[in-house]
Design an enzyme around this catalytic site. Sequence first.
Site, mmCIF file in Angstrom:
data_model
loop_
_atom_site.group_PDB
_atom_site.id
_atom_site.type_symbol
_atom_site.label_atom_id
_atom_site.label_comp_id
_atom_site.label_asym_id
_atom_site.label_seq_id
_atom_site.Cartn_x
_atom_site.Cartn_y
_atom_site.Cartn_z
ATOM 1 N N VAL A 229 -7.486 -10.334 -8.513
ATOM 2 C CA VAL A 229 -8.262 -10.621 -7.302
ATOM 3 C C VAL A 229 -9.695 -10.883 -7.740
ATOM 4 O O VAL A 229 -10.359 -10.005 -8.299
ATOM 5 C CB VAL A 229 -8.211 -9.447 -6.299
ATOM 6 C CG1 VAL A 229 -9.073 -9.764 -5.080
ATOM 7 C CG2 VAL A 229 -6.784 -9.156 -5.889
ATOM 8 N N HIS A 237 -10.923 -19.267 -3.226
ATOM 9 C CA HIS A 237 -10.546 -19.258 -1.815
ATOM 10 C C HIS A 237 -11.772 -19.355 -0.915
ATOM 11 O O HIS A 237 -11.676 -19.806 0.229
ATOM 12 C CB HIS A 237 -9.757 -17.984 -1.490
ATOM 13 C CG HIS A 237 -8.345 -18.015 -1.989
ATOM 14 N ND1 HIS A 237 -7.345 -18.734 -1.381
ATOM 15 C CD2 HIS A 237 -7.767 -17.416 -3.063
ATOM 16 C CE1 HIS A 237 -6.202 -18.567 -2.017
ATOM 17 N NE2 HIS A 237 -6.428 -17.773 -3.064
ATOM 18 N N ASP A 244 -2.644 -20.534 -1.470
ATOM 19 C CA ASP A 244 -1.509 -19.872 -2.108
ATOM 20 C C ASP A 244 -0.250 -20.291 -1.350
ATOM 21 O O ASP A 244 -0.149 -20.064 -0.131
ATOM 22 C CB ASP A 244 -1.665 -18.352 -2.070
ATOM 23 C CG ASP A 244 -2.801 -17.869 -2.957
ATOM 24 O OD1 ASP A 244 -3.242 -18.645 -3.826
ATOM 25 O OD2 ASP A 244 -3.253 -16.716 -2.770
ATOM 26 N N GLU A 292 -0.832 -17.562 -12.292
ATOM 27 C CA GLU A 292 -0.466 -17.514 -10.879
ATOM 28 C C GLU A 292 0.287 -18.788 -10.494
ATOM 29 O O GLU A 292 -0.337 -19.805 -10.155
ATOM 30 C CB GLU A 292 -1.715 -17.347 -10.000
ATOM 31 C CG GLU A 292 -2.415 -16.006 -10.168
ATOM 32 C CD GLU A 292 -3.535 -15.794 -9.150
ATOM 33 O OE1 GLU A 292 -3.837 -16.742 -8.397
ATOM 34 O OE2 GLU A 292 -4.109 -14.691 -9.119
#
Length: 322
Positions: A229, A237, A244, A292
Amino acid sequence: MRRERQWRPRRVRWYHGLFRMMDSLLSIVVLLGAAAVLVMALSPWEGDTRPAPVGQDALRIYTRQPEPAPSANQPEPAPSADQPEPAPSADQPEPVPSADQPEPAPPANQPEPVPPANQPEPIPTEPAPAEPIDKDSWELLLVNRWNPLPEGYSIQTVELRNGLRVDERCYQDLQAMMDACRAEGLSPVICSAYRTQEYQERLYRAETERWLERGYSQSDAEEEAGKSVAVPGTSEHQLGLAVDIVDMNNQRLDESQERTDVQIWLMAHSWEYGFILRYPSGKSEITGIIYEPWHYRYVGREHAERIDTLNVCLEEYLSGAF
């Protein structure tokens, strides 16, 4: 004498009857022959073609003419596939080159060709340099743990159908990508998009608490939390250009996501709509974020195609390290 007179007329009558019978048979044969000739004359020739009459040319005596020479443009007939090539005779030895016969030497008096003195040598041309990358353009703005969000950064957002928001400048390409993915019978779900500073702080604190519960110190817990994070102010973001995306059938944010049909399609086609897989495998030391396989970043269609072709991450692309 009386008996002889009575017998002779009886014999004459017998011969006379025989001759009449033979004459009748002959007449019948003549009639049959005439009928056969008439039938043959009236019947058509086979194939409706009559033989040509024999002329004077048919009576000529021809001499044997020599066979014409084969034309230079006429290809030789190809050997039949079913006909095997003749095998060489076992008793016939192969020709051996003579040892006394030297190879022909080039003429000694013939000079080598000299290039013209006035003709300049061709100068090798260098490839045209690639267009410089505008690092200050809005779609290439780099945000990571070493490059925080510019102070006072603000965007105009548009709301998605599920209530999330993104930068309005990437909305059309994002919608086109999602529609194309669904057209393949897949079920992509956007589970995270634009985040405010406050929301990013809550996520970061919650992740730090999980590491503290495992016995890590405050500094170590913050360090580990920042790998999954982003520290508030350094998250993509907050740009509104990152989303995502998960598969509806598997909404876990872990590496199992890369094996879903949605991710397989996105990894192959997202560049066509201006998006890249922002944190690819094997690039964590460069990006500062773990692998990710669900985080996609909008960089524009032209840059996305080049990044996909070069197989680099955004940091490498902007630094020219490829």
